[in-house]
Design an enzyme around this catalytic site. Structure first.
Site, PDB file in Angstrom:
ATOM      1  N   ASP A  75      -7.976   3.741   0.731  1.00  0.00           N
ATOM      2  CA  ASP A  75      -7.133   4.198   1.838  1.00  0.00           C
ATOM      3  C   ASP A  75      -8.023   4.645   3.007  1.00  0.00           C
ATOM      4  O   ASP A  75      -8.812   5.574   2.847  1.00  0.00           O
ATOM      5  CB  ASP A  75      -6.295   5.378   1.306  1.00  0.00           C
ATOM      6  CG  ASP A  75      -5.303   5.885   2.325  1.00  0.00           C
ATOM      7  OD1 ASP A  75      -5.372   5.466   3.496  1.00  0.00           O
ATOM      8  OD2 ASP A  75      -4.453   6.701   1.928  1.00  0.00           O
ATOM      9  N   CYS A 100       0.866  -1.187   0.000  1.00  0.00           N
ATOM     10  CA  CYS A 100       0.000   0.000   0.000  1.00  0.00           C
ATOM     11  C   CYS A 100       0.900   1.234   0.000  1.00  0.00           C
ATOM     12  O   CYS A 100       2.078   1.152  -0.380  1.00  0.00           O
ATOM     13  CB  CYS A 100      -0.970  -0.022   1.175  1.00  0.00           C
ATOM     14  SG  CYS A 100      -0.206   0.005   2.811  1.00  0.00           S
ATOM     15  N   CYS A 106      -1.556   0.752   7.349  1.00  0.00           N
ATOM     16  CA  CYS A 106      -2.998   0.447   7.447  1.00  0.00           C
ATOM     17  C   CYS A 106      -3.372  -0.784   6.622  1.00  0.00           C
ATOM     18  O   CYS A 106      -3.594  -1.866   7.174  1.00  0.00           O
ATOM     19  CB  CYS A 106      -3.846   1.640   7.001  1.00  0.00           C
ATOM     20  SG  CYS A 106      -3.663   3.101   8.047  1.00  0.00           S
ATOM     21  N   ARG A 107      -3.447  -0.630   5.298  1.00  0.00           N
ATOM     22  CA  ARG A 107      -4.005  -1.708   4.476  1.00  0.00           C
ATOM     23  C   ARG A 107      -3.088  -2.909   4.337  1.00  0.00           C
ATOM     24  O   ARG A 107      -3.529  -4.054   4.545  1.00  0.00           O
ATOM     25  CB  ARG A 107      -4.369  -1.164   3.076  1.00  0.00           C
ATOM     26  CG  ARG A 107      -5.540  -0.207   3.096  1.00  0.00           C
ATOM     27  CD  ARG A 107      -5.642   0.571   1.806  1.00  0.00           C
ATOM     28  NE  ARG A 107      -4.523   1.491   1.635  1.00  0.00           N
ATOM     29  CZ  ARG A 107      -4.306   2.235   0.565  1.00  0.00           C
ATOM     30  NH1 ARG A 107      -5.115   2.132  -0.459  1.00  0.00           N
ATOM     31  NH2 ARG A 107      -3.279   3.054   0.524  1.00  0.00           N
ATOM     32  N   SER A 108      -1.824  -2.695   3.929  1.00  0.00           N
ATOM     33  CA  SER A 108      -0.985  -3.875   3.649  1.00  0.00           C
ATOM     34  C   SER A 108      -0.616  -4.672   4.905  1.00  0.00           C
ATOM     35  O   SER A 108      -0.587  -5.905   4.831  1.00  0.00           O
ATOM     36  CB  SER A 108       0.252  -3.515   2.809  1.00  0.00           C
ATOM     37  OG  SER A 108       1.080  -2.593   3.443  1.00  0.00           O
ATOM     38  N   ASN A 111       2.226   1.456   4.386  1.00  0.00           N
ATOM     39  CA  ASN A 111       2.517   0.184   5.083  1.00  0.00           C
ATOM     40  C   ASN A 111       2.181   0.251   6.578  1.00  0.00           C
ATOM     41  O   ASN A 111       2.804  -0.411   7.402  1.00  0.00           O
ATOM     42  CB  ASN A 111       3.984  -0.248   4.881  1.00  0.00           C
ATOM     43  CG  ASN A 111       4.278  -1.705   5.256  1.00  0.00           C
ATOM     44  OD1 ASN A 111       5.397  -2.031   5.649  1.00  0.00           O
ATOM     45  ND2 ASN A 111       3.307  -2.581   5.161  1.00  0.00           N
TER      46      ASN A 111
HETATM   47  P1  4NP Z   1      -1.867   2.809   4.045  1.00  0.00           P
HETATM   48  O1  4NP Z   1      -2.547   4.144   4.616  1.00  0.00           O
HETATM   49  O2  4NP Z   1      -1.314   3.157   2.692  1.00  0.00           O
HETATM   50  O3  4NP Z   1      -3.027   1.858   3.961  1.00  0.00           O
HETATM   51  O4  4NP Z   1      -0.821   2.397   5.052  1.00  0.00           O
HETATM   52  C1  4NP Z   1      -1.869   5.359   4.696  1.00  0.00           C
HETATM   53  C2  4NP Z   1      -1.021   5.608   5.758  1.00  0.00           C
HETATM   54  C3  4NP Z   1      -0.395   6.839   5.847  1.00  0.00           C
HETATM   55  C4  4NP Z   1      -0.600   7.800   4.890  1.00  0.00           C
HETATM   56  C5  4NP Z   1      -1.446   7.548   3.831  1.00  0.00           C
HETATM   57  C6  4NP Z   1      -2.072   6.320   3.741  1.00  0.00           C
HETATM   58  N1  4NP Z   1       0.019   9.062   5.010  1.00  0.00           N
HETATM   59  O5  4NP Z   1      -0.287   9.965   4.206  1.00  0.00           O
HETATM   60  O6  4NP Z   1       0.858   9.243   5.904  1.00  0.00           O
END
Ligand code: 4NP
Length: 156
Positions: A125, A8, A13-15, A11
């Site tokens: 996201d 993702c 939340c989703r992955s 790294n």
């Molecule tokens: P992820 O979510 O891609 O599912 O881990 C996010 C975590 C942090 C951010 C964006 C998406 N950020 O902008 O910091």
């Protein structure tokens, strides 16, 4: 031995959610010594951090342990190392295909391609949203990981 890398943006939340779900399913299937599971982000902001508190707590409520996971960034060697490199959304997919050596690009696809009838769908996201976004990520990752596990079993 087969290997899967979930990717993702951050790294956190989703992955890592997909990683914890897949680790759980692989263990339940008795395939822990046959399947390697990992996750990474395309971005560098959260390197070394534990998953987002919300991802940890919503995951724990369904029996998934995200706590020991730590964020890392995708590395060019990952494209050699892993058999399946699975993006959460189209932006992740585009970035992976930009980085991936052309002969290895057939390893890269969307995770939801493994969810029956949902080829091409994205896992949104949840970072800037509410609880419902994290529950949806869990629902979608569970569905796709079931399909992914079936595909890995078929390749044994
Ligand atoms: P992820 O979510 O891609 O599912 O881990 C996010 C975590 C942090 C951010 C964006 C998406 N950020 O902008 O910091």
């Amino acid at each position: 031995m087969q290997s899967v890398l979930f990717v993702c943006l951050g790294n956190i939340c989703r992955s890592p959610t997909a990683e914890a779900i897949m680790l759980h399913k692989v263990e339940q299937a008795g395939l822990s010594d046959r399947v390697v599971v990992d996750s990474a982000g395309t971005g560098s902001w959260h390197i070394g951090e534990a998953p987002d508190d919300r991802a940890q707590s919503f995951g724990a409520r369904r029996g998934y342990d995200l706590e020991p996971l730590r964020a890392r960034q995708i590395d060019i060697a990952d494209f050699e190392r892993f058999d399946h490199i699975l993006a959460m959304d189209r932006a992740n997919l585009r970035e992976l295909l930009r980085l991936c050596p052309p002969p290895l690009q057939n390893k890269v696809q969307l995770l939801m391609d493994f969810a029956p009838g949902q080829q091409g769908a994205e896992i949104a996201d949840p970072y800037f949203g509410g609880a419902d976004g994290f529950e949806r990520v869990l629902d979608e990752c569970e569905l796709a990981c079931d399909g992914l596990l079936d595909a890995l079993k078929a390749n044994q």
